[in-house]
Design a protein around this motif. Structure first.
Motif, PDB file in Angstrom:
ATOM      1  N   PRO A 184       0.811  -1.227   0.000  1.00 14.40           N
ATOM      2  CA  PRO A 184       0.000   0.000   0.000  1.00 14.40           C
ATOM      3  C   PRO A 184       0.840   1.272   0.000  1.00 14.40           C
ATOM      4  O   PRO A 184       0.444   2.276  -0.590  1.00 14.40           O
ATOM      5  N   PHE A 185       2.006   1.243   0.631  1.00 13.02           N
ATOM      6  CA  PHE A 185       2.848   2.437   0.658  1.00 13.02           C
ATOM      7  C   PHE A 185       3.473   2.701  -0.711  1.00 13.02           C
ATOM      8  O   PHE A 185       3.587   3.848  -1.138  1.00 13.02           O
ATOM      9  N   ALA A 186       3.848   1.646  -1.404  1.00 15.53           N
ATOM     10  CA  ALA A 186       4.379   1.801  -2.758  1.00 15.53           C
ATOM     11  C   ALA A 186       3.288   2.316  -3.689  1.00 15.53           C
ATOM     12  O   ALA A 186       3.541   3.176  -4.544  1.00 15.53           O
ATOM     13  N   TYR A 187       2.075   1.803  -3.508  1.00 14.95           N
ATOM     14  CA  TYR A 187       0.962   2.257  -4.345  1.00 14.95           C
ATOM     15  C   TYR A 187       0.662   3.725  -4.080  1.00 14.95           C
ATOM     16  O   TYR A 187       0.431   4.503  -5.007  1.00 14.95           O
ATOM     17  N   LEU A 188       0.681   4.137  -2.808  1.00 18.05           N
ATOM     18  CA  LEU A 188       0.451   5.538  -2.467  1.00 18.05           C
ATOM     19  C   LEU A 188       1.526   6.421  -3.102  1.00 18.05           C
ATOM     20  O   LEU A 188       1.216   7.485  -3.643  1.00 18.05           O
ATOM     21  N   ALA A 189       2.763   5.976  -3.049  1.00 20.93           N
ATOM     22  CA  ALA A 189       3.848   6.735  -3.675  1.00 20.93           C
ATOM     23  C   ALA A 189       3.618   6.852  -5.179  1.00 20.93           C
ATOM     24  O   ALA A 189       3.845   7.916  -5.774  1.00 20.93           O
TER      25      ALA A 189
END
Length: 84
Positions: free
Chosen positions: A63-68
């Motif tokens: 999810p953090f990579a997707y948010l980035a």
């Protein structure tokens, strides 16, 4: 169609007409009904999208990579497109 309203609601509708926002109380009621219909259609669409999301299962993406990724797409002005 005839509609009976309590005095408070009748006064409210008449005030909208007196403000010049509507040409008649009937026009006001029609506008309210159109807005209600549009809101219901948007709600149906949203519910369908939620159901689709739930049915799609849990993502394996970080999810953090997707948010980035989303932030980067927003920075480039490509949010809403399928381009990565």
């Amino acid at each position: 169609m005839n509609i009976s309203l309590p005095e408070g609601l009748k006064a409210w509708a008449e005030a909208r007409v007196a403000e010049g926002r509507y040409s008649s109380t009937s026009d006001y009621v029609r506008d309210l009904m159109r807005r209600d219909q549009e809101a219901e259609e948007k709600l149906r669409t949203l519910r369908a999208m939620i159901e689709e999301g739930v049915a799609s299962g849990v993502s394996e993406r970080d999810p953090f990579a997707y948010l980035a990724e989303l932030r980067e797409r927003a920075r480039r002005g490509v949010i809403g497109s399928d381009a990565a």
